[in-house]
Design a protein around this motif. Structure first.
Motif, PDB file in Angstrom:
ATOM      1  N   MET A  71       0.835  -1.178   0.000  1.00  0.00           N
ATOM      2  CA  MET A  71       0.000   0.000   0.000  1.00  0.00           C
ATOM      3  C   MET A  71       0.884   1.246   0.000  1.00  0.00           C
ATOM      4  O   MET A  71       1.861   1.326   0.717  1.00  0.00           O
ATOM      5  CB  MET A  71      -0.893  -0.031   1.228  1.00  0.00           C
ATOM      6  N   ASN A  72       0.534   2.204  -0.792  1.00  0.00           N
ATOM      7  CA  ASN A  72       1.300   3.437  -0.924  1.00  0.00           C
ATOM      8  C   ASN A  72       0.926   4.394   0.207  1.00  0.00           C
ATOM      9  O   ASN A  72      -0.247   4.722   0.383  1.00  0.00           O
ATOM     10  CB  ASN A  72       1.016   4.069  -2.287  1.00  0.00           C
ATOM     11  N   THR A  73       1.914   4.825   0.983  1.00  0.00           N
ATOM     12  CA  THR A  73       1.637   5.696   2.126  1.00  0.00           C
ATOM     13  C   THR A  73       1.899   7.161   1.821  1.00  0.00           C
ATOM     14  O   THR A  73       1.658   8.014   2.660  1.00  0.00           O
ATOM     15  CB  THR A  73       2.493   5.291   3.338  1.00  0.00           C
ATOM     16  N   SER A  74       2.418   7.479   0.625  1.00  0.00           N
ATOM     17  CA  SER A  74       2.687   8.882   0.320  1.00  0.00           C
ATOM     18  C   SER A  74       1.375   9.620   0.083  1.00  0.00           C
ATOM     19  O   SER A  74       0.385   9.063  -0.375  1.00  0.00           O
ATOM     20  CB  SER A  74       3.584   9.000  -0.910  1.00  0.00           C
ATOM     21  N   ARG A  75       1.370  10.886   0.419  1.00  0.00           N
ATOM     22  CA  ARG A  75       0.165  11.692   0.293  1.00  0.00           C
ATOM     23  C   ARG A  75       0.385  12.719  -0.795  1.00  0.00           C
ATOM     24  O   ARG A  75       1.337  13.476  -0.766  1.00  0.00           O
ATOM     25  CB  ARG A  75      -0.118  12.401   1.615  1.00  0.00           C
ATOM     26  N   ARG A  76      -0.488  12.744  -1.760  1.00  0.00           N
ATOM     27  CA  ARG A  76      -0.393  13.712  -2.842  1.00  0.00           C
ATOM     28  C   ARG A  76      -1.309  14.886  -2.565  1.00  0.00           C
ATOM     29  O   ARG A  76      -2.406  14.722  -2.048  1.00  0.00           O
ATOM     30  CB  ARG A  76      -0.781  13.082  -4.172  1.00  0.00           C
ATOM     31  N   VAL A  77      -0.860  16.057  -2.919  1.00  0.00           N
ATOM     32  CA  VAL A  77      -1.674  17.257  -2.741  1.00  0.00           C
ATOM     33  C   VAL A  77      -2.589  17.388  -3.946  1.00  0.00           C
ATOM     34  O   VAL A  77      -2.148  17.310  -5.091  1.00  0.00           O
ATOM     35  CB  VAL A  77      -0.775  18.510  -2.598  1.00  0.00           C
ATOM     36  N   ARG A  78      -3.850  17.580  -3.676  1.00  0.00           N
ATOM     37  CA  ARG A  78      -4.832  17.706  -4.751  1.00  0.00           C
ATOM     38  C   ARG A  78      -5.428  19.108  -4.731  1.00  0.00           C
ATOM     39  O   ARG A  78      -5.319  19.839  -3.757  1.00  0.00           O
ATOM     40  CB  ARG A  78      -5.931  16.670  -4.557  1.00  0.00           C
ATOM     41  N   ALA A  79      -6.057  19.473  -5.805  1.00  0.00           N
ATOM     42  CA  ALA A  79      -6.659  20.803  -5.918  1.00  0.00           C
ATOM     43  C   ALA A  79      -7.772  21.004  -4.892  1.00  0.00           C
ATOM     44  O   ALA A  79      -8.071  22.127  -4.514  1.00  0.00           O
ATOM     45  CB  ALA A  79      -7.188  21.018  -7.329  1.00  0.00           C
ATOM     46  N   THR A  80      -8.379  19.928  -4.424  1.00  0.00           N
ATOM     47  CA  THR A  80      -9.476  20.049  -3.465  1.00  0.00           C
ATOM     48  C   THR A  80      -8.985  20.178  -2.031  1.00  0.00           C
ATOM     49  O   THR A  80      -9.766  20.474  -1.141  1.00  0.00           O
ATOM     50  CB  THR A  80     -10.410  18.827  -3.570  1.00  0.00           C
ATOM     51  N   ASP A  81      -7.685  19.939  -1.803  1.00  0.00           N
ATOM     52  CA  ASP A  81      -7.136  20.057  -0.448  1.00  0.00           C
ATOM     53  C   ASP A  81      -7.108  21.518  -0.017  1.00  0.00           C
ATOM     54  O   ASP A  81      -7.030  22.432  -0.828  1.00  0.00           O
ATOM     55  CB  ASP A  81      -5.717  19.497  -0.380  1.00  0.00           C
ATOM     56  N   GLU A  82      -7.169  21.712   1.298  1.00  0.00           N
ATOM     57  CA  GLU A  82      -7.095  23.076   1.841  1.00  0.00           C
ATOM     58  C   GLU A  82      -5.684  23.617   1.699  1.00  0.00           C
ATOM     59  O   GLU A  82      -4.717  22.865   1.716  1.00  0.00           O
ATOM     60  CB  GLU A  82      -7.462  23.073   3.329  1.00  0.00           C
ATOM     61  N   LEU A  83      -5.595  24.927   1.591  1.00  0.00           N
ATOM     62  CA  LEU A  83      -4.289  25.554   1.559  1.00  0.00           C
ATOM     63  C   LEU A  83      -3.688  25.517   2.955  1.00  0.00           C
ATOM     64  O   LEU A  83      -4.413  25.601   3.947  1.00  0.00           O
ATOM     65  CB  LEU A  83      -4.405  27.006   1.092  1.00  0.00           C
ATOM     66  N   PRO A  84      -2.380  25.381   3.070  1.00  0.00           N
ATOM     67  CA  PRO A  84      -1.764  25.377   4.403  1.00  0.00           C
ATOM     68  C   PRO A  84      -1.899  26.745   5.063  1.00  0.00           C
ATOM     69  O   PRO A  84      -2.022  27.764   4.386  1.00  0.00           O
ATOM     70  CB  PRO A  84      -0.302  25.046   4.120  1.00  0.00           C
ATOM     71  N   ASP A  85      -1.907  26.739   6.387  1.00  0.00           N
ATOM     72  CA  ASP A  85      -1.997  28.005   7.119  1.00  0.00           C
ATOM     73  C   ASP A  85      -0.790  28.863   6.804  1.00  0.00           C
ATOM     74  O   ASP A  85       0.333  28.371   6.738  1.00  0.00           O
ATOM     75  CB  ASP A  85      -2.071  27.753   8.630  1.00  0.00           C
ATOM     76  N   LYS A  86      -1.031  30.154   6.650  1.00  0.00           N
ATOM     77  CA  LYS A  86       0.070  31.065   6.364  1.00  0.00           C
ATOM     78  C   LYS A  86       0.860  31.320   7.642  1.00  0.00           C
ATOM     79  O   LYS A  86       0.294  31.533   8.703  1.00  0.00           O
ATOM     80  CB  LYS A  86      -0.488  32.397   5.854  1.00  0.00           C
ATOM     81  N   LEU A  87       2.174  31.287   7.524  1.00  0.00           N
ATOM     82  CA  LEU A  87       3.022  31.574   8.664  1.00  0.00           C
ATOM     83  C   LEU A  87       3.141  33.086   8.829  1.00  0.00           C
ATOM     84  O   LEU A  87       3.168  33.826   7.845  1.00  0.00           O
ATOM     85  CB  LEU A  87       4.409  30.972   8.457  1.00  0.00           C
ATOM     86  N   ASP A  88       3.196  33.512  10.070  1.00  0.00           N
ATOM     87  CA  ASP A  88       3.391  34.938  10.324  1.00  0.00           C
ATOM     88  C   ASP A  88       4.857  35.260  10.110  1.00  0.00           C
ATOM     89  O   ASP A  88       5.722  34.783  10.840  1.00  0.00           O
ATOM     90  CB  ASP A  88       2.975  35.291  11.761  1.00  0.00           C
ATOM     91  N   ARG A  89       5.130  36.043   9.094  1.00  0.00           N
ATOM     92  CA  ARG A  89       6.502  36.430   8.785  1.00  0.00           C
ATOM     93  C   ARG A  89       6.596  37.937   8.733  1.00  0.00           C
ATOM     94  O   ARG A  89       5.683  38.610   8.273  1.00  0.00           O
ATOM     95  CB  ARG A  89       6.929  35.874   7.432  1.00  0.00           C
ATOM     96  N   LYS A  90       7.731  38.423   9.206  1.00  0.00           N
ATOM     97  CA  LYS A  90       7.986  39.851   9.134  1.00  0.00           C
ATOM     98  C   LYS A  90       8.490  40.169   7.729  1.00  0.00           C
ATOM     99  O   LYS A  90       9.434  39.523   7.253  1.00  0.00           O
ATOM    100  CB  LYS A  90       9.028  40.238  10.181  1.00  0.00           C
ATOM    101  N   PRO A  91       7.895  41.112   7.026  1.00  0.00           N
ATOM    102  CA  PRO A  91       8.388  41.427   5.684  1.00  0.00           C
ATOM    103  C   PRO A  91       9.786  42.031   5.743  1.00  0.00           C
ATOM    104  O   PRO A  91      10.143  42.720   6.694  1.00  0.00           O
ATOM    105  CB  PRO A  91       7.366  42.444   5.155  1.00  0.00           C
ATOM    106  N   ILE A  92      10.594  41.726   4.713  1.00  0.00           N
ATOM    107  CA  ILE A  92      11.937  42.291   4.662  1.00  0.00           C
ATOM    108  C   ILE A  92      12.018  43.268   3.502  1.00  0.00           C
ATOM    109  O   ILE A  92      11.259  43.182   2.537  1.00  0.00           O
ATOM    110  CB  ILE A  92      13.010  41.195   4.518  1.00  0.00           C
TER     111      ILE A  92
END
Length: 63
Positions: free
Chosen positions: A1-22
């Motif tokens: 069984m394949n355990t790798s996870r593929r990202v699909r168009a229906t998946d949620e976008l990851p949470d944006k990290l709070d970054r200080k702009p440079i």
């Protein structure tokens, strides 16, 4: 069984990290430092020295 996870168009976008702009100047200064640094590794495509060419190797069998 394949355990790798593929990202699909229906998946949620990851949470944006709070970054200080440079600033662009800070970015270019950092990139100049990275590009100006000399590599720490020696080239693997170097010519062998006479001593290295004359070196004899003996194969030993491992059991």
């Amino acid at each position: 069984m394949n355990t790798s996870r593929r990202v699909r168009a229906t998946d949620e976008l990851p949470d944006k990290l709070d970054r200080k702009p440079i600033k662009f100047d800070e970015f270019t200064a950092a990139m100049q430092q990275l590009m100006a640094a000399e590599p720490s590794t020696k080239s693997k495509n170097r010519e062998l020295t006479r001593c290295e060419l004359n070196q004899k190797f003996r194969m030993t069998r491992r059991d």
